[in-house]
Design a protein around this motif. Structure first.
Motif, PDB file in Angstrom:
ATOM      1  N   VAL A  56       1.461   5.266  13.806  1.00  0.00           N
ATOM      2  CA  VAL A  56       0.928   6.590  13.488  1.00  0.00           C
ATOM      3  C   VAL A  56       1.938   7.370  12.655  1.00  0.00           C
ATOM      4  O   VAL A  56       1.585   8.028  11.668  1.00  0.00           O
ATOM      5  CB  VAL A  56       0.565   7.347  14.785  1.00  0.00           C
ATOM      6  CG1 VAL A  56       0.317   8.817  14.512  1.00  0.00           C
ATOM      7  CG2 VAL A  56      -0.658   6.726  15.439  1.00  0.00           C
ATOM      8  N   LYS A  57       3.205   7.300  13.022  1.00  0.00           N
ATOM      9  CA  LYS A  57       4.257   7.995  12.275  1.00  0.00           C
ATOM     10  C   LYS A  57       4.340   7.464  10.848  1.00  0.00           C
ATOM     11  O   LYS A  57       4.436   8.221   9.890  1.00  0.00           O
ATOM     12  CB  LYS A  57       5.603   7.821  12.968  1.00  0.00           C
ATOM     13  CG  LYS A  57       6.740   8.564  12.281  1.00  0.00           C
ATOM     14  CD  LYS A  57       8.060   8.302  12.976  1.00  0.00           C
ATOM     15  CE  LYS A  57       9.207   9.014  12.344  1.00  0.00           C
ATOM     16  NZ  LYS A  57       9.451   8.685  10.965  1.00  0.00           N
ATOM     17  N   ARG A  58       4.263   6.135  10.692  1.00  0.00           N
ATOM     18  CA  ARG A  58       4.325   5.530   9.361  1.00  0.00           C
ATOM     19  C   ARG A  58       3.150   5.985   8.502  1.00  0.00           C
ATOM     20  O   ARG A  58       3.316   6.350   7.326  1.00  0.00           O
ATOM     21  CB  ARG A  58       4.324   4.004   9.474  1.00  0.00           C
ATOM     22  CG  ARG A  58       4.480   3.290   8.130  1.00  0.00           C
ATOM     23  CD  ARG A  58       4.286   1.795   8.256  1.00  0.00           C
ATOM     24  NE  ARG A  58       2.947   1.434   8.654  1.00  0.00           N
ATOM     25  CZ  ARG A  58       1.886   1.389   7.821  1.00  0.00           C
ATOM     26  NH1 ARG A  58       2.024   1.708   6.548  1.00  0.00           N
ATOM     27  NH2 ARG A  58       0.696   1.033   8.251  1.00  0.00           N
ATOM     28  N   ARG A  59       1.951   6.011   9.086  1.00  0.00           N
ATOM     29  CA  ARG A  59       0.770   6.429   8.322  1.00  0.00           C
ATOM     30  C   ARG A  59       0.839   7.909   7.954  1.00  0.00           C
ATOM     31  O   ARG A  59       0.438   8.301   6.859  1.00  0.00           O
ATOM     32  CB  ARG A  59      -0.498   6.134   9.113  1.00  0.00           C
ATOM     33  CG  ARG A  59      -0.800   4.658   9.170  1.00  0.00           C
ATOM     34  CD  ARG A  59      -2.072   4.367   9.879  1.00  0.00           C
ATOM     35  NE  ARG A  59      -2.312   2.928   9.948  1.00  0.00           N
ATOM     36  CZ  ARG A  59      -3.292   2.372  10.614  1.00  0.00           C
ATOM     37  NH1 ARG A  59      -4.129   3.124  11.291  1.00  0.00           N
ATOM     38  NH2 ARG A  59      -3.429   1.062  10.618  1.00  0.00           N
ATOM     39  N   ASN A  60       1.337   8.732   8.880  1.00  0.00           N
ATOM     40  CA  ASN A  60       1.487  10.154   8.577  1.00  0.00           C
ATOM     41  C   ASN A  60       2.500  10.362   7.454  1.00  0.00           C
ATOM     42  O   ASN A  60       2.287  11.194   6.567  1.00  0.00           O
ATOM     43  CB  ASN A  60       1.922  10.938   9.824  1.00  0.00           C
ATOM     44  CG  ASN A  60       0.794  11.078  10.829  1.00  0.00           C
ATOM     45  OD1 ASN A  60      -0.368  10.922  10.491  1.00  0.00           O
ATOM     46  ND2 ASN A  60       1.143  11.359  12.071  1.00  0.00           N
ATOM     47  N   ASP A  61       3.604   9.624   7.503  1.00  0.00           N
ATOM     48  CA  ASP A  61       4.613   9.719   6.434  1.00  0.00           C
ATOM     49  C   ASP A  61       4.020   9.303   5.092  1.00  0.00           C
ATOM     50  O   ASP A  61       4.273   9.931   4.062  1.00  0.00           O
ATOM     51  CB  ASP A  61       5.834   8.854   6.762  1.00  0.00           C
ATOM     52  CG  ASP A  61       6.679   9.411   7.885  1.00  0.00           C
ATOM     53  OD1 ASP A  61       6.494  10.597   8.235  1.00  0.00           O
ATOM     54  OD2 ASP A  61       7.518   8.659   8.424  1.00  0.00           O
ATOM     55  N   GLU A  62       3.222   8.244   5.109  1.00  0.00           N
ATOM     56  CA  GLU A  62       2.608   7.761   3.873  1.00  0.00           C
ATOM     57  C   GLU A  62       1.629   8.801   3.315  1.00  0.00           C
ATOM     58  O   GLU A  62       1.619   9.074   2.109  1.00  0.00           O
ATOM     59  CB  GLU A  62       1.869   6.452   4.138  1.00  0.00           C
ATOM     60  CG  GLU A  62       1.285   5.812   2.908  1.00  0.00           C
ATOM     61  CD  GLU A  62       0.643   4.472   3.198  1.00  0.00           C
ATOM     62  OE1 GLU A  62      -0.344   4.167   2.523  1.00  0.00           O
ATOM     63  OE2 GLU A  62       1.129   3.749   4.083  1.00  0.00           O
ATOM     64  N   ALA A  63       0.832   9.407   4.193  1.00  0.00           N
ATOM     65  CA  ALA A  63      -0.107  10.437   3.753  1.00  0.00           C
ATOM     66  C   ALA A  63       0.651  11.652   3.194  1.00  0.00           C
ATOM     67  O   ALA A  63       0.246  12.231   2.181  1.00  0.00           O
ATOM     68  CB  ALA A  63      -1.006  10.862   4.906  1.00  0.00           C
ATOM     69  N   ARG A  64       1.762  12.028   3.844  1.00  0.00           N
ATOM     70  CA  ARG A  64       2.563  13.149   3.369  1.00  0.00           C
ATOM     71  C   ARG A  64       3.136  12.839   1.987  1.00  0.00           C
ATOM     72  O   ARG A  64       3.104  13.675   1.079  1.00  0.00           O
ATOM     73  CB  ARG A  64       3.693  13.439   4.360  1.00  0.00           C
ATOM     74  CG  ARG A  64       4.571  14.616   3.961  1.00  0.00           C
ATOM     75  CD  ARG A  64       5.743  14.794   4.915  1.00  0.00           C
ATOM     76  NE  ARG A  64       6.466  13.582   5.234  1.00  0.00           N
ATOM     77  CZ  ARG A  64       7.356  12.986   4.446  1.00  0.00           C
ATOM     78  NH1 ARG A  64       7.628  13.481   3.251  1.00  0.00           N
ATOM     79  NH2 ARG A  64       7.969  11.875   4.827  1.00  0.00           N
ATOM     80  N   ARG A  65       3.642  11.601   1.800  1.00  0.00           N
ATOM     81  CA  ARG A  65       4.201  11.224   0.503  1.00  0.00           C
ATOM     82  C   ARG A  65       3.135  11.238  -0.589  1.00  0.00           C
ATOM     83  O   ARG A  65       3.385  11.679  -1.718  1.00  0.00           O
ATOM     84  CB  ARG A  65       4.841   9.834   0.583  1.00  0.00           C
ATOM     85  CG  ARG A  65       6.275   9.898   1.059  1.00  0.00           C
ATOM     86  CD  ARG A  65       6.932   8.552   1.032  1.00  0.00           C
ATOM     87  NE  ARG A  65       7.010   8.167   2.423  1.00  0.00           N
ATOM     88  CZ  ARG A  65       6.599   7.037   2.966  1.00  0.00           C
ATOM     89  NH1 ARG A  65       6.135   6.115   2.243  1.00  0.00           N
ATOM     90  NH2 ARG A  65       6.676   6.790   4.233  1.00  0.00           N
ATOM     91  N   ARG A  66       1.933  10.766  -0.262  1.00  0.00           N
ATOM     92  CA  ARG A  66       0.849  10.781  -1.256  1.00  0.00           C
ATOM     93  C   ARG A  66       0.506  12.219  -1.661  1.00  0.00           C
ATOM     94  O   ARG A  66       0.276  12.496  -2.840  1.00  0.00           O
ATOM     95  CB  ARG A  66      -0.392  10.091  -0.705  1.00  0.00           C
ATOM     96  CG  ARG A  66      -0.259   8.597  -0.631  1.00  0.00           C
ATOM     97  CD  ARG A  66      -1.499   7.965  -0.031  1.00  0.00           C
ATOM     98  NE  ARG A  66      -1.287   6.576   0.237  1.00  0.00           N
ATOM     99  CZ  ARG A  66      -1.983   5.602  -0.320  1.00  0.00           C
ATOM    100  NH1 ARG A  66      -2.933   5.893  -1.166  1.00  0.00           N
ATOM    101  NH2 ARG A  66      -1.713   4.348  -0.022  1.00  0.00           N
ATOM    102  N   ALA A  67       0.463  13.114  -0.669  1.00  0.00           N
ATOM    103  CA  ALA A  67       0.178  14.519  -0.970  1.00  0.00           C
ATOM    104  C   ALA A  67       1.285  15.117  -1.839  1.00  0.00           C
ATOM    105  O   ALA A  67       1.000  15.879  -2.776  1.00  0.00           O
ATOM    106  CB  ALA A  67       0.029  15.314   0.325  1.00  0.00           C
ATOM    107  N   GLU A  68       2.533  14.774  -1.553  1.00  0.00           N
ATOM    108  CA  GLU A  68       3.641  15.270  -2.366  1.00  0.00           C
ATOM    109  C   GLU A  68       3.550  14.762  -3.792  1.00  0.00           C
ATOM    110  O   GLU A  68       3.830  15.501  -4.744  1.00  0.00           O
ATOM    111  CB  GLU A  68       4.980  14.845  -1.747  1.00  0.00           C
ATOM    112  CG  GLU A  68       5.334  15.592  -0.481  1.00  0.00           C
ATOM    113  CD  GLU A  68       6.588  15.057   0.195  1.00  0.00           C
ATOM    114  OE1 GLU A  68       7.137  14.030  -0.280  1.00  0.00           O
ATOM    115  OE2 GLU A  68       7.001  15.652   1.196  1.00  0.00           O
ATOM    116  N   ILE A  69       3.150  13.509  -3.967  1.00  0.00           N
ATOM    117  CA  ILE A  69       3.000  12.942  -5.313  1.00  0.00           C
ATOM    118  C   ILE A  69       1.891  13.666  -6.074  1.00  0.00           C
ATOM    119  O   ILE A  69       2.042  13.992  -7.260  1.00  0.00           O
ATOM    120  CB  ILE A  69       2.732  11.422  -5.236  1.00  0.00           C
ATOM    121  CG1 ILE A  69       4.000  10.695  -4.794  1.00  0.00           C
ATOM    122  CG2 ILE A  69       2.231  10.880  -6.565  1.00  0.00           C
ATOM    123  CD1 ILE A  69       3.800   9.233  -4.478  1.00  0.00           C
TER     124      ILE A  69
END
Length: 137
Positions: A56-69
């Motif tokens: 869950v933490k990994r997926r949340n981090d990935e979603a956050r990075r996509r939003a930042e991009i």
């Protein structure tokens, strides 16, 4: 799918049968085996919980990075538009400050594709003109 269900049932029956035989032949050993089995199940549950939390933490981090991009790309586009507006303003100011006759180049720059077609047109006109002149003489 069927083999998975059959395999699970086979393992469950084998474990239950082995437990029954073990309990009939060795009472103290069976209790120890059950305790070890239950302990292993508890450790498995804890490990699975840690795994799911990390997933869950990994997926949340990935979603956050996509939003930042996406935000960064929007910022880049806004910056490019602002720079283009500044260039246009500077061209207009240069034209008015120098009191020179305004030209189309001050306001319009053809795209690369348009430039390519201009070159093709000029080449065709040059070849056609040269051919026409040679036919006259």
């Amino acid at each position: 799918m069927t083999t998975l269900v059959v395999g699970g049932l086979f393992n469950a029956v084998a474990f239950a049968g082995a437990g029954l035989l073990f309990s009939r032949l060795n009472h103290n050993g069976y209790k120890e085996e059950v305790r070890r089995h239950n302990q292993a199940l508890e450790e498995l549950a804890k490990t699975k919980e840690k795994f799911y939390e990390s997933e869950v933490k990994r997926r949340n981090d990935e979603a956050r990075r996509r939003a930042e991009i996406l935000d960064a790309n929007a910022d880049i586009e806004d910056t490019n538009k602002a720079l283009e507006n500044l260039r246009n303003y500077t061209r207009r100011m240069d034209a008015t400050v120098l009191d020179r006759k305004p030209k189309l180049e001050d306001y319009y720059q053809p795209s690369d594709e348009m430039k390519k077609y201009e070159i093709i047109t000029m080449s065709l006109l040059g070849v056609g003109g040269a051919y026409g002149i040679t036919r006259l003489f």
